[in-house]
Design a protein around this motif. Structure first.
Motif, PDB file in Angstrom:
ATOM      1  N   ALA A 315      72.310   1.083  51.781  1.00 17.32           N
ATOM      2  CA  ALA A 315      71.037   0.817  51.091  1.00 17.32           C
ATOM      3  C   ALA A 315      71.241   0.859  49.574  1.00 17.32           C
ATOM      4  O   ALA A 315      70.714   0.009  48.827  1.00 17.32           O
ATOM      5  CB  ALA A 315      69.982   1.837  51.523  1.00 17.32           C
ATOM      6  N   GLN A 316      72.006   1.826  49.105  1.00 19.15           N
ATOM      7  CA  GLN A 316      72.236   1.933  47.657  1.00 19.15           C
ATOM      8  C   GLN A 316      73.064   0.766  47.133  1.00 19.15           C
ATOM      9  O   GLN A 316      72.788   0.240  46.051  1.00 19.15           O
ATOM     10  CB  GLN A 316      72.915   3.277  47.349  1.00 19.15           C
ATOM     11  N   LYS A 317      74.080   0.356  47.897  1.00 24.12           N
ATOM     12  CA  LYS A 317      74.867  -0.804  47.473  1.00 24.12           C
ATOM     13  C   LYS A 317      73.981  -2.040  47.368  1.00 24.12           C
ATOM     14  O   LYS A 317      74.147  -2.855  46.437  1.00 24.12           O
ATOM     15  CB  LYS A 317      76.011  -1.047  48.459  1.00 24.12           C
ATOM     16  N   ALA A 318      73.042  -2.173  48.288  1.00 25.24           N
ATOM     17  CA  ALA A 318      72.139  -3.340  48.230  1.00 25.24           C
ATOM     18  C   ALA A 318      71.324  -3.317  46.938  1.00 25.24           C
ATOM     19  O   ALA A 318      71.223  -4.324  46.239  1.00 25.24           O
ATOM     20  CB  ALA A 318      71.217  -3.347  49.458  1.00 25.24           C
ATOM     21  N   VAL A 319      70.745  -2.164  46.616  1.00 26.19           N
ATOM     22  CA  VAL A 319      69.906  -2.096  45.403  1.00 26.19           C
ATOM     23  C   VAL A 319      70.769  -2.299  44.165  1.00 26.19           C
ATOM     24  O   VAL A 319      70.385  -3.039  43.238  1.00 26.19           O
ATOM     25  CB  VAL A 319      69.135  -0.758  45.339  1.00 26.19           C
ATOM     26  N   MET A 320      71.954  -1.699  44.142  1.00 21.95           N
ATOM     27  CA  MET A 320      72.821  -1.878  42.950  1.00 21.95           C
ATOM     28  C   MET A 320      73.229  -3.344  42.808  1.00 21.95           C
ATOM     29  O   MET A 320      73.185  -3.904  41.710  1.00 21.95           O
ATOM     30  CB  MET A 320      74.051  -0.977  43.071  1.00 21.95           C
ATOM     31  N   ALA A 321      73.636  -3.968  43.927  1.00 18.02           N
ATOM     32  CA  ALA A 321      74.077  -5.375  43.852  1.00 18.02           C
ATOM     33  C   ALA A 321      72.928  -6.285  43.412  1.00 18.02           C
ATOM     34  O   ALA A 321      73.141  -7.257  42.695  1.00 18.02           O
ATOM     35  CB  ALA A 321      74.621  -5.817  45.211  1.00 18.02           C
ATOM     36  N   LEU A 322      71.719  -5.959  43.823  1.00 14.75           N
ATOM     37  CA  LEU A 322      70.567  -6.810  43.483  1.00 14.75           C
ATOM     38  C   LEU A 322      70.075  -6.588  42.047  1.00 14.75           C
ATOM     39  O   LEU A 322      69.594  -7.520  41.409  1.00 14.75           O
ATOM     40  CB  LEU A 322      69.404  -6.539  44.452  1.00 14.75           C
TER      41      LEU A 322
END
Ligand code: CP
Length: 324
Positions: A315-322
């Motif tokens: 979930a954190q990787k998704a928010v960081m990537a976005l």
């Protein structure tokens, strides 16, 4: 699906639309798949995340740091005691200066009546997006990982009875940020949400009003119960953890005395058997074993706590990537 979320802060999920939250979940599942397949996904090559901690962490620090490395970037660990925060660096220096060095700033500050204001002030001063790694009000990345876990394990949340319950603990007066973020997010997704807690363990009235409004819009429901076992009955998801009675008393010793009345609020196999047959047990960890929850439950067939902890990473990787 939203395709441009660069620069967005993640302080509470309430400030993101349902479509934007759906995008995070979609991207998290894709990044989880890519990691499982061993596919490179260096989406943040050369980017740096500053992580500033005012409070201890196992999962949050480790998952943000691992996530940045997997995305091809770097995570810089900072804490309030080894920086110049004690010698005059205010939210303005932190936001403006760290925002110039970095592509994102993540902060954990759970100090009561301080943490959320501090993170919002840093966000105002920063040119880079700010991520809330837990404050006195919210723990949005925990709630996003929890939503991902529920969707994976149980399917569409709108078909589920979700019991967010207080549990007794003796270690310390834990923040109310997890139950607040969880009821806010699960009501966005149409679940039948129960908040089960003793009368002294209230959440902020503003959060309760938002959860009620979320449930109205999503055609879910939101109710407050004060009986531990009533919360368990017929639940599909039992999410039972401790928090402090800070809205009843700011005094931690008094809060600890109040909590002694609820020593019996422990999730055990007998209570889990009151839930639906295929019910799952969730907890953000760390848990007070055999005080909040028995080993039989947290290590048993109901438990999804390690999947939950893993999903922090995705979930954190998704928010960081976005956003970065
Ligand atoms: N759940 C969670 O935030 O864990 P840590 O406090 O270890 O980061």
């Amino acid at each position: 699906m939203q395709t441009y979320l660069k620069g967005r802060d993640m302080i509470t999920t309430q400030e993101w639309t349902k479509d934007e939250l759906d995008t995070i979940i979609t991207v998290a599942l894709e990044l989880k798949r890519r990691r499982a397949m061993g596919e490179q996904h260096a989406l943040l090559d050369n980017k740096v995340l500053a992580m500033l901690f005012f409070f201890a962490s196992t999962r949050t620090r480790a998952s943000f740091e691992a996530g940045m490395a997997q995305l091809g970037g770097h995570a810089m660990f900072l804490d309030s005691t080894s920086t110049q925060i004690g010698h005059g660096d205010t939210w303005k220096e932190i936001g403006d200066i760290l925002g110039r060095y970095n592509d994102g700033i993540a902060i954990r500050n759970v100090d009561w009546d301080v943490g959320n204001q501090y993170i919002r002030a840093v966000a105002e001063a920063s040119r880079a997006p700010v991520m809330n790694m837990q404050c006195d009000w919210y723990h949005p990345f925990q709630a996003l990982a929890d939503l991902l876990t529920v969707i994976e394990q149980k399917g569409d949340p709108s078909n589920l009875t979700f019991n967010m319950s207080y549990a007794y603990a003796s270690s310390y007066q834990k923040p109310i940020s997890v139950p607040q973020s969880v009821v806010l997010l699960m009501t966005r997704y149409g679940a039948k949400v129960r908040l089960t807690r003793p009368p002294e363990f209230k959440l902020f009235p503003e959060v309760i009003a938002q959860a009620e409004e979320n449930a109205r819009i999503s055609h879910g429901s939101f109710e407050i119960l004060e009986d531990f076992e009533e919360g368990m009955r017929g639940a599909d998801v039992v999410y039972a953890k401790s928090w402090g009675s800070m809205l009843t008393t700011p005094d931690h010793e008094e809060s600890a005395r109040i909590s002694e009345k609820y020593r019996d609020w422990i999730t055990d196999a007998r209570r889990m058997d009151m839930a639906n047959d295929d019910a799952i047990y969730m907890h953000p960890l760390p848990a007070d074993r055999n005080i909040e929850v028995t080993d039989e439950v947290i290590d048993g067939r109901w438990s999804r706590v390690f999947d939950q902890a893993e999903n922090r990473l995705h979930a954190q990787k998704a928010v960081m990537a976005l956003t970065m």
